[in-house]
Design an enzyme around this catalytic site. Structure first.
Site, PDB file in Angstrom:
ATOM      1  N   ASN A  38       0.797  -1.233   0.000  1.00 15.94           N
ATOM      2  CA  ASN A  38       0.000   0.000   0.000  1.00 15.94           C
ATOM      3  C   ASN A  38       0.831   1.284   0.000  1.00 15.94           C
ATOM      4  OD1 ASN A  38       0.761  -0.638   2.638  1.00 15.94           O
ATOM      5  ND2 ASN A  38      -0.996   0.420   3.520  1.00 15.94           N
ATOM      6  N   GLU A  68       8.036   1.790  14.694  1.00 17.30           N
ATOM      7  CA  GLU A  68       8.789   2.466  13.649  1.00 17.30           C
ATOM      8  C   GLU A  68       8.780   3.963  13.960  1.00 17.30           C
ATOM      9  OE1 GLU A  68       7.171   0.815   9.818  1.00 17.30           O
ATOM     10  OE2 GLU A  68       9.075  -0.256   9.854  1.00 17.30           O
ATOM     11  N   GLU A  81       4.786  -4.773  11.839  1.00 17.43           N
ATOM     12  CA  GLU A  81       3.792  -3.721  11.590  1.00 17.43           C
ATOM     13  C   GLU A  81       2.646  -4.366  10.832  1.00 17.43           C
ATOM     14  OE1 GLU A  81       3.615  -0.759  12.619  1.00 17.43           O
ATOM     15  OE2 GLU A  81       5.628  -0.261  13.290  1.00 17.43           O
ATOM     16  N   CYS A 134      -3.269   0.746   6.810  1.00 18.34           N
ATOM     17  CA  CYS A 134      -3.361  -0.180   7.948  1.00 18.34           C
ATOM     18  C   CYS A 134      -4.015   0.453   9.183  1.00 18.34           C
ATOM     19  CB  CYS A 134      -1.970  -0.668   8.311  1.00 18.34           C
ATOM     20  SG  CYS A 134      -0.821   0.702   8.560  1.00 18.34           S
TER      21      CYS A 134
HETATM   22  P1  NAD Z   1       0.795  -9.644   3.207  1.00 17.29           P
HETATM   23  O1  NAD Z   1       0.875 -10.106   4.611  1.00 17.29           O
HETATM   24  O2  NAD Z   1       0.052 -10.472   2.238  1.00 17.29           O
HETATM   25  O3  NAD Z   1       2.293  -9.508   2.599  1.00 17.29           O
HETATM   26  C1  NAD Z   1       3.243  -8.671   3.181  1.00 17.29           C
HETATM   27  C2  NAD Z   1       4.620  -9.081   2.705  1.00 17.29           C
HETATM   28  O4  NAD Z   1       4.980 -10.339   3.281  1.00 17.29           O
HETATM   29  C3  NAD Z   1       4.747  -9.266   1.191  1.00 17.29           C
HETATM   30  O5  NAD Z   1       5.983  -8.748   0.767  1.00 17.29           O
HETATM   31  C4  NAD Z   1       4.714 -10.774   1.029  1.00 17.29           C
HETATM   32  O6  NAD Z   1       5.365 -11.254  -0.130  1.00 17.29           O
HETATM   33  C5  NAD Z   1       5.450 -11.224   2.269  1.00 17.29           C
HETATM   34  N1  NAD Z   1       5.170 -12.589   2.716  1.00 17.29           N
HETATM   35  C6  NAD Z   1       4.048 -13.319   2.543  1.00 17.29           C
HETATM   36  N2  NAD Z   1       4.193 -14.531   3.138  1.00 17.29           N
HETATM   37  C7  NAD Z   1       5.418 -14.551   3.705  1.00 17.29           C
HETATM   38  C8  NAD Z   1       6.143 -15.520   4.475  1.00 17.29           C
HETATM   39  N3  NAD Z   1       5.615 -16.694   4.785  1.00 17.29           N
HETATM   40  N4  NAD Z   1       7.372 -15.194   4.907  1.00 17.29           N
HETATM   41  C9  NAD Z   1       7.918 -13.988   4.626  1.00 17.29           C
HETATM   42  N5  NAD Z   1       7.292 -13.043   3.891  1.00 17.29           N
HETATM   43  C10 NAD Z   1       6.053 -13.327   3.437  1.00 17.29           C
HETATM   44  O7  NAD Z   1       0.256  -8.164   3.264  1.00 17.29           O
HETATM   45  P2  NAD Z   1      -0.180  -7.210   2.046  1.00 17.29           P
HETATM   46  O8  NAD Z   1      -1.437  -7.755   1.472  1.00 17.29           O
HETATM   47  O9  NAD Z   1       0.982  -6.976   1.169  1.00 17.29           O
HETATM   48  O10 NAD Z   1      -0.461  -5.841   2.802  1.00 17.29           O
HETATM   49  C11 NAD Z   1      -1.654  -5.536   3.440  1.00 17.29           C
HETATM   50  C12 NAD Z   1      -1.541  -5.773   4.929  1.00 17.29           C
HETATM   51  O11 NAD Z   1      -0.445  -5.021   5.456  1.00 17.29           O
HETATM   52  C13 NAD Z   1      -2.770  -5.283   5.691  1.00 17.29           C
HETATM   53  O12 NAD Z   1      -3.103  -6.213   6.681  1.00 17.29           O
HETATM   54  C14 NAD Z   1      -2.291  -3.975   6.310  1.00 17.29           C
HETATM   55  O13 NAD Z   1      -2.987  -3.588   7.458  1.00 17.29           O
HETATM   56  C15 NAD Z   1      -0.862  -4.290   6.600  1.00 17.29           C
HETATM   57  N6  NAD Z   1      -0.068  -3.057   6.738  1.00 17.29           N
HETATM   58  C16 NAD Z   1       0.397  -2.701   7.978  1.00 17.29           C
HETATM   59  C17 NAD Z   1       1.112  -1.516   8.156  1.00 17.29           C
HETATM   60  C18 NAD Z   1       1.629  -1.100   9.505  1.00 17.29           C
HETATM   61  O14 NAD Z   1       2.531  -0.261   9.549  1.00 17.29           O
HETATM   62  N7  NAD Z   1       1.117  -1.613  10.623  1.00 17.29           N
HETATM   63  C19 NAD Z   1       1.353  -0.694   7.051  1.00 17.29           C
HETATM   64  C20 NAD Z   1       0.872  -1.088   5.799  1.00 17.29           C
HETATM   65  C21 NAD Z   1       0.167  -2.272   5.663  1.00 17.29           C
END
Ligand code: NAD
Length: 481
Positions: A153, A455, A250, A284
């Site tokens: 995002n 962070e 995060e 998020c």
């Molecule tokens: P996601 O969990 O699907 O993927 C996040 C990242 O993790 C990607 O790069 C993905 O390739 C990687 N990944 C997936 N499986 C993995 C594994 N087993 N081991 C290591 N890496 C792995 O999330 P998304 O769909 O990309 O993003 C949306 C989510 O992120 C939402 O839940 C949102 O709330 C959260 N988010 C949180 C913050 C925060 O700062 N708290 C900020 C932005 C987004």
């Protein structure tokens, strides 16, 4: 106008672009669905090479005077500022977010983090502990190689928010962006080299989840910082624990935004709009459970609907557009199903709908109940759920009745109530009479299932360093035999 955004190569290892040797990764422009770049994932050997390069480079980088590391990071800030327009366009192609946002929110926020930690680098010191004749001191040392894994995002902001404190403290990093938005991190790697960051200090590998997983368990990696969903966080945290690695998590949220009867109506509506519809709702920390006290509820909904009509949905590269498409078809389908589910469950849609193609308009539900899916699960799209309440004790209890704990907000003119309510809310990042502002000076992160660590701010320094204690004997050594 050509929309090609093909980088020189897919990966960035040891100071240069390297083509990936793993499966193909198509990068689609969310607005049109066309392929703007075709990348290749990193092979397992390439992930190892990136980590080995980071391990070697970290030694030289950590030995540099912190003020010099700061100077180099400051040069990166200036390069980002000079290229903001070009970088914003790339961010829009990668994410589909309106150029109106990417020009002011994405790389500018990343540059701000780099600027902050560039200045902070030289201020980090240890402690001197008097012990009578003897004394001790502490040194705050880097962790070594840090792995960063990002969500789609805010791809470039996330890359900078992790790199800035990590590099300022003398760590190196291997970063894996989301497979949905892999382009910005490569630009950051290029910019670091241009600014004078030694080769290998910042590497980028591409790939889906399994590439991220191989990074987390690489023996060279001392710390893992993930921005992603709770289910991924659980897996990554578990895998990192095997090797006793440090983590920053995060993760997602379902944050409450509480509006009391005495709130400034216009400000509360503005905040709810920002808390649900900025970046087409893909944030998020969004306040997606908007709790409205009975006395203000109807006026709030009327004004909200009036203002949501001003939205301009369309071509993200048009500077007038303020609502772009969803990131991909799977996400769009998931959000549509949740909207349909909410209607079937009896929530009343006051504006919006399921939209068409890649677009979902800002959608507001009223008369929702706490047990509905739209009030419990993270949607990660432009869907606001409003719930009504009568008194403070009730709303705090209901707001806390969730596994998430990323953020929370309260709108009231009553000073003591504002602080009391925030004090009782289980959330890591809170706002009073505003929402979703995340300046680099303020720690950002969640509690409960929404995360571990923080962070931004000086707090992040602790998550990218470790303490060494040193006892200094000034006299003889007394042994029993
Ligand atoms: P996601 O969990 O699907 O993927 C996040 C990242 O993790 C990607 O790069 C993905 O390739 C990687 N990944 C997936 N499986 C993995 C594994 N087993 N081991 C290591 N890496 C792995 O999330 P998304 O769909 O990309 O993003 C949306 C989510 O992120 C939402 O839940 C949102 O709330 C959260 N988010 C949180 C913050 C925060 O700062 N708290 C900020 C932005 C987004």
């Amino acid at each position: 106008m050509s929309l090609s955004a093909q980088p020189k190569a897919s990966l960035f290892i040891d100071g240069e672009y390297v083509e990936g040797e793993g499966p193909e990764l198509a990068v689609l422009y969310p607005f049109t669905g066309e392929t703007i770049a075709t990348l290749r994932e990193a092979s397992p050997e390439q992930v190892e090479r990136a980590c080995a390069s980071a391990r070697r480079a970290q030694v030289e980088w950590a030995a540099m005077a912190p003020v010099e590391r700061g100077r180099i990071l400051s040069r990166a800030v200036r390069i980002i500022e000079e290229r903001n327009e070009e970088l914003a366009r790339l961010e829009t192609l990668d994410t589909g977010k309106p150029i109106q946002e990417t020009l002011v929110a994405d790389w500018p926020s990343g540059a701000e983090a780099l600027e902050y930690y560039a200045g902070l680098a030289a201020t980090v010191t240890g402690q001197m502990i008097p012990l009578g004749q003897d004394w001790a001191y502490t040194r705050r040392e880097p962790l070594g190689v840090c792995a960063g894994i990002g969500a789609w995002n805010y791809p470039s902001q996330i890359a900078c928010w992790k790199a800035a404190p990590a590099l300022a403290m003398g760590n190196s990093m291997v970063y894996k962006p989301s497979e949905e938005t892999p382009l910005g991190a490569l630009k950051l790697a290029e910019i670091f080299i241009e600014a004078g960051v030694p080769a290998g200090v910042y590497n980028v590998v591409q790939g889906r989840g399994q590439v991220g997983a191989s990074l987390v368990t690489n023996p060279d990696v001392a710390k893992v910082s993930l921005t992603g969903s709770v289910p991924t966080g659980r897996k990554v945290y578990t895998a990192a624990a095997e090797g006793m690695r440090h983590v920053t998590m995060e993760l997602g949220g379902k944050s409450p935004l509480i509006v009391f009867d005495d709130a400034n109506l216009e400000d509360a509506v503005s905040a709810a709009i920002l808390a649900n519809f900025y970046s087409s709702g893909q944030i998020c920390s969004n306040g997606t459970r908007v709790f409205l006290q009975e006395g203000i509820k109807q006026r709030f909904l009327d004004r909200l609907v009036e203002r949501v009509r001003n939205i301009r949905m369309g071509d993200p590269l048009d500077p007038d557009t303020n609502h772009g498409p969803m990131i991909n078809a799977a996400q769009t389908a998931k959000i549509r199903a949740m909207i349909e589910g909410a209607e079937a469950a009896g929530a009343r849609m006051v504006c919006g709908g399921t939209g068409e193609g890649a677009f979902i308009p800002p959608t507001v539900f009223a008369d929702a109940t706490d047990d509905m899916e739209i009030a419990r699960d993270e949607i990660f799209g432009p869907v606001m759920t409003t719930l009504s309440f009568f008194d403070e004790e009730e709303v705090v209890r209901r707001a806390n009745d969730t596994g998430f704990g990323l953020a929370a907000g309260v709108f009231t003119q009553d000073l003591t109530r504002a602080h009391r309510v925030i004090g009782n809310l289980q959330a890591g990042t809170c706002w009073i009479n505003t929402y979703n502002l995340t300046p680099v000076q303020m720690p950002f992160g969640g509690v409960k299932m929404s995360g571990v660590g923080r962070e931004n701010s000086a707090a992040a320094i602790e998550h990218y360093s470790q303490l060494k204690s040193v006892y200094v004997g000034m006299g003889g050594v007394d042994a029993p035999y």
